[in-house]
Write an enzyme that holds these catalytic residues in place. Structure first.
Site, short mmCIF file in Angstrom:
data_model
loop_
_atom_site.label_atom_id
_atom_site.label_comp_id
_atom_site.label_asym_id
_atom_site.label_seq_id
_atom_site.Cartn_x
_atom_site.Cartn_y
_atom_site.Cartn_z
N VAL A 173 64.02 88.44 79.24
CA VAL A 173 64.10 89.71 78.51
C VAL A 173 65.32 90.50 78.97
CG1 VAL A 173 62.94 91.92 78.06
CG2 VAL A 173 61.60 89.80 78.15
N CYS A 174 65.57 90.50 80.28
CA CYS A 174 66.61 91.33 80.87
C CYS A 174 68.00 91.17 80.23
CB CYS A 174 66.68 91.10 82.38
SG CYS A 174 65.14 91.49 83.24
N PRO A 175 68.50 89.95 80.02
CA PRO A 175 69.85 89.85 79.46
C PRO A 175 69.96 90.40 78.04
CG PRO A 175 68.85 87.68 79.55
CD PRO A 175 67.94 88.62 80.29
N GLU A 204 68.55 93.11 76.96
CA GLU A 204 68.74 94.57 77.13
C GLU A 204 70.13 94.87 77.69
OE1 GLU A 204 64.63 96.53 78.36
OE2 GLU A 204 65.42 95.16 79.85
N ILE A 205 70.51 94.14 78.72
CA ILE A 205 71.80 94.39 79.38
C ILE A 205 72.93 94.21 78.38
CG2 ILE A 205 73.37 93.62 81.20
CD1 ILE A 205 70.76 92.66 82.69
#
Length: 180
Positions: free
Chosen positions: A51-53, A55-56
């Protein structure tokens, strides 16, 4: 957890900022680095996740829009700067990321903000908008499994910068509420 009206904690962290060369890969960043600007500081749980990439990369796409509003975007996790750099090299969506990736390896900033997850030992998925005086004006924390919408932080920044009453779903350029 720190909230609206609280002062954002003092920090000095190393950030991965460039893939250009090892000499330009890292930079120390503190509260003083962007003094007088708004800050959008967002945290993600771990590098090399799923999920993190998403958003980033989306915060990266909006970095110029934030900059146009005199706001610097800073991303952070508890991973070190070398892991951040490796992730940027490895993940196509992060290669040209125009925002610093802060390394909160001692977990001091996450702890000061109250967003360190006790069970996992990583930062919660949190976003802070901080005004030029260092006061937190917006906080969002979501479940670790659910990505946030970076454009919403930009919309909130627009509303905060009007210094007026803004109705639900207000967007830049729309009328604000005038109390007579």
């Amino acid at each position: 957890m720190l909230t609206i009206g609280d002062k954002f904690p003092q920090f000095k962290l190393t950030a991965a900022v460039s893939l250009e060369s090892m000499e330009k890969a890292f930079q120390d960043i503190s509260n003083e680095t962007y003094k007088g600007k708004w800050l959008c500081v967002f945290f993600w749980p771990k590098d090399f996740t799923f999920v993190c990439p998403t958003e980033i990369a989306e915060f990266g796409k909006l970095a110029k829009d934030f900059s146009d509003r005199d706001c610097q975007v800073l991303g952070a996790s508890v991973d070190n700067e070398f892991v951040h750099l490796a992730w940027r090299r490895d993940n196509e969506a992060l290669k040209d990321l125009p925002i610093p990736m802060l390394a909160d390896v001692k977990r001091e900033l996450s702890t000061s903000l109250g967003i360190l997850d006790r069970d996992s030992g990583v930062s919660k998925r949190a976003t802070f908008l901080v005004d030029p005086e260092g006061t937190i004006r917006y906080v969002e924390v979501t479940d670790m499994k659910v990505g946030r919408k970076p454009s919403e932080a930009l919309r909130i920044l627009d509303a905060l910068q009007t210094d007026e009453l803004c109705p639900c779903n207000w967007k830049a350029g729309e009328k604000t509420i005038q109390v007579k």
